[in-house]
Design a protein around this motif. Structure first.
Motif, PDB file in Angstrom:
ATOM      1  N   ILE A 171       0.841  -1.207   0.000  1.00 45.31           N
ATOM      2  CA  ILE A 171       0.000   0.000   0.000  1.00 45.31           C
ATOM      3  C   ILE A 171       0.872   1.252   0.000  1.00 45.31           C
ATOM      4  O   ILE A 171       0.630   2.194  -0.764  1.00 45.31           O
ATOM      5  CB  ILE A 171      -0.949  -0.014   1.219  1.00 45.31           C
ATOM      6  CG1 ILE A 171      -2.006  -1.111   1.050  1.00 45.31           C
ATOM      7  CG2 ILE A 171      -1.626   1.350   1.387  1.00 45.31           C
ATOM      8  CD1 ILE A 171      -2.838  -1.369   2.296  1.00 45.31           C
ATOM      9  N   ILE A 172       1.897   1.276   0.845  1.00 43.00           N
ATOM     10  CA  ILE A 172       2.790   2.434   0.919  1.00 43.00           C
ATOM     11  C   ILE A 172       3.523   2.629  -0.407  1.00 43.00           C
ATOM     12  O   ILE A 172       3.674   3.765  -0.891  1.00 43.00           O
ATOM     13  CB  ILE A 172       3.790   2.279   2.072  1.00 43.00           C
ATOM     14  CG1 ILE A 172       3.058   2.312   3.413  1.00 43.00           C
ATOM     15  CG2 ILE A 172       4.856   3.374   2.017  1.00 43.00           C
ATOM     16  CD1 ILE A 172       2.277   3.573   3.675  1.00 43.00           C
TER      17      ILE A 172
ATOM     18  N   LEU B 174       1.028   4.127  -2.888  1.00 40.13           N
ATOM     19  CA  LEU B 174       0.741   5.525  -2.578  1.00 40.13           C
ATOM     20  C   LEU B 174       1.944   6.420  -2.908  1.00 40.13           C
ATOM     21  O   LEU B 174       1.775   7.550  -3.377  1.00 40.13           O
ATOM     22  CB  LEU B 174       0.374   5.671  -1.108  1.00 40.13           C
ATOM     23  CG  LEU B 174      -0.976   5.068  -0.685  1.00 40.13           C
ATOM     24  CD1 LEU B 174      -1.136   5.137   0.828  1.00 40.13           C
ATOM     25  CD2 LEU B 174      -2.124   5.779  -1.380  1.00 40.13           C
ATOM     26  N   THR B 175       3.143   5.905  -2.673  1.00 34.13           N
ATOM     27  CA  THR B 175       4.347   6.669  -2.981  1.00 34.13           C
ATOM     28  C   THR B 175       4.474   6.908  -4.481  1.00 34.13           C
ATOM     29  O   THR B 175       4.778   8.025  -4.934  1.00 34.13           O
ATOM     30  CB  THR B 175       5.602   5.944  -2.466  1.00 34.13           C
ATOM     31  OG1 THR B 175       5.498   5.768  -1.047  1.00 34.13           O
ATOM     32  CG2 THR B 175       6.860   6.734  -2.778  1.00 34.13           C
TER      33      THR B 175
ATOM     34  N   ALA C 124       2.023   6.900  -6.653  1.00 34.26           N
ATOM     35  CA  ALA C 124       0.951   7.819  -7.053  1.00 34.26           C
ATOM     36  C   ALA C 124       1.316   9.260  -6.691  1.00 34.26           C
ATOM     37  O   ALA C 124       1.083  10.195  -7.473  1.00 34.26           O
ATOM     38  CB  ALA C 124      -0.355   7.420  -6.383  1.00 34.26           C
ATOM     39  N   ASN C 125       1.897   9.434  -5.507  1.00 36.33           N
ATOM     40  CA  ASN C 125       2.294  10.779  -5.080  1.00 36.33           C
ATOM     41  C   ASN C 125       3.409  11.334  -5.968  1.00 36.33           C
ATOM     42  O   ASN C 125       3.373  12.510  -6.353  1.00 36.33           O
ATOM     43  CB  ASN C 125       2.751  10.740  -3.629  1.00 36.33           C
ATOM     44  CG  ASN C 125       3.117  12.105  -3.087  1.00 36.33           C
ATOM     45  OD1 ASN C 125       2.263  12.976  -2.974  1.00 36.33           O
ATOM     46  ND2 ASN C 125       4.391  12.297  -2.761  1.00 36.33           N
TER      47      ASN C 125
END
Length: 211
Positions: A194-195, A198-199, A201-202
């Motif tokens: 998940i991290i 998200l990383t 995507a960011n």
């Protein structure tokens, strides 16, 4: 003598064989249902959740049935009642329909079991959202395990029988330990996934803003 033959009767053997049979079915299901591109981690995760779902629906479902229709496991005569009578040698609460245990098992069957099936569907379709549900069901199972044993520890473990190695180390520690060690490992793996997502995507958003 390390192994007392008097502890191993036909019910003990049948109970352990039933667990092995469920594991074999789970292994075969992972080979048949997962796409060829699936990783070893995906296969291991699938096996666990298939095994988990079958244990919840078949074994624990039978416990809920015996404990919620005016009877208890100890008064039953069928094969599932005998199986739980075997486990109740280690934890007497399972034979007498202890209300805390029954409440936890109702949640386990109808919540955990269904989410396990949902995770399996997500694994088959390689849907990354499975990681959220893996964390959810793993946390529920950790809380369920805590609420099963914490009251006993706080009250002096009056219903736990730890003087026989089979009941203590196999029934209590090994089988219950699986639902501690494996969920923690799954939470750790899914958290990293998940991290990572998200990383990425960011980073992608930051690159778009800088263009």
């Amino acid at each position: 003598m390390l192994i007392d033959p008097s502890l191993i009767d036909q019910v003990t053997i049948n109970s352990l064989l039933a667990v092995v049979a469920i594991l074999v079915v789970s292994l075969l299901a992972s080979r048949l249902l997962l796409p060829s591109s699936s990783t070893r981690t995906d296969h291991a995760t699938f096996v666990w959740f298939a095994f988990d779902a079958l244990i919840h629906f078949i074994f624990e479902g039978s416990f809920v049935y015996h404990s919620t229709f005016g009877r208890t496991v100890n008064t039953g005569k069928d094969m599932f009642a005998l199986l739980w009578q075997e486990y109740a040698k280690a934890d007497e609460r399972w034979g007498t329909a202890d209300v805390t245990i029954v409440s936890i098992e109702i949640m386990t069957v109808f919540v955990d079991g269904l989410i396990c099936l949902h995770v399996l569907r997500k694994l088959i379709s390689n849907d990354p959202s499975r990681h959220f549900w893996i964390v959810v069901v793993s946390l529920i199972e950790l809380v369920g395990g805590w609420m099963t044993f914490a009251p006993e520890w706080l009250s002096g473990s009056q219903y736990l029988n730890t003087h026989v190695w089979l009941w203590h180390y196999v029934y209590l520690w090994f089988f219950n330990g699986l639902w501690v060690v494996i969920p923690i490992a799954l939470i750790g793996h899914s958290y990293r996934q998940i991290i990572c997502g998200l990383t990425l995507a960011n980073d992608s958003q930051q690159q778009k803003k800088s263009q």
